[in-house]
Design a protein around this motif. Sequence first.
Motif, short mmCIF file in Angstrom:
data_model
loop_
_atom_site.label_atom_id
_atom_site.label_comp_id
_atom_site.label_asym_id
_atom_site.label_seq_id
_atom_site.Cartn_x
_atom_site.Cartn_y
_atom_site.Cartn_z
N ALA A 131 73.28 71.07 33.00
CA ALA A 131 72.72 71.56 31.71
C ALA A 131 71.58 70.49 31.02
N LYS A 132 71.85 69.08 31.55
CA LYS A 132 70.70 68.36 31.25
C LYS A 132 69.57 68.23 32.30
N ASN A 133 69.83 68.66 33.42
CA ASN A 133 68.73 68.72 34.35
C ASN A 133 68.45 67.42 34.97
N ALA B 82 64.70 66.11 36.08
CA ALA B 82 63.66 66.89 36.75
C ALA B 82 62.89 67.72 35.77
N SER B 83 61.88 67.84 35.87
CA SER B 83 60.89 68.99 35.10
C SER B 83 60.26 69.83 36.10
N GLY B 84 60.02 71.10 35.50
CA GLY B 84 59.38 71.96 36.29
C GLY B 84 60.16 73.00 37.08
N PHE B 85 61.39 72.49 37.18
CA PHE B 85 62.35 73.25 37.95
C PHE B 85 63.79 72.88 37.34
N THR B 86 64.65 73.83 37.81
CA THR B 86 66.08 73.57 37.31
C THR B 86 67.10 73.25 38.71
N LEU B 87 67.66 72.13 38.43
CA LEU B 87 68.51 71.44 39.68
C LEU B 87 69.41 72.29 40.06
N ASP B 88 70.20 73.02 39.21
CA ASP B 88 71.72 73.66 39.75
C ASP B 88 71.73 74.28 41.22
N SER B 89 70.62 74.65 41.58
CA SER B 89 70.54 75.16 42.93
C SER B 89 70.12 74.22 44.10
N TYR B 90 70.01 73.04 43.81
CA TYR B 90 69.28 72.05 44.66
C TYR B 90 70.43 70.77 44.86
N ALA B 91 70.30 70.50 46.32
CA ALA B 91 70.89 69.05 46.46
C ALA B 91 70.04 68.14 45.80
N SER C 279 69.31 57.05 36.16
CA SER C 279 69.24 58.78 35.84
C SER C 279 68.04 59.11 36.50
N CYS C 280 68.08 60.40 36.83
CA CYS C 280 66.82 60.92 37.61
C CYS C 280 66.66 62.71 36.79
#
Length: 123
Positions: free
Chosen positions: A74-76, A24-33, A21-22
Amino acid sequence: QVQFVESGGGLVQPGGSLRLSCTASGFTLDSYAIGWFRQPPGKYREGASCISSDGSTHYVDSVNGRFTISRDNAKNTAYLQMNNLNSEDTAVYYCAAATTDCEVTAQDDFVSWGQGTQVTVSS
């Protein structure tokens, strides 16, 4: 602070499975590869798999058919399901993010690297 935290590594026998699992904190993943990378002992870090923001997935030949990358925005969190592991999969596994799609992003362009999680495949 923008960062990833990897988890799920451990010791597994050949032929076994692990799910990394990976988160993220400090940003949201949805727009990133999101890329999963690994560094075997004494070797350079290499790419293993990548999932673009649109959900398209990419694998290096050595893991294709055995590893599955996924993401839950949703779980980042991004995941790497690893099946039928062998000794050559032994490595520290890292995740990182990129603002461009997997196909056009070099390893050096990924950012926010986590601390890594150790995967050891041994009997």
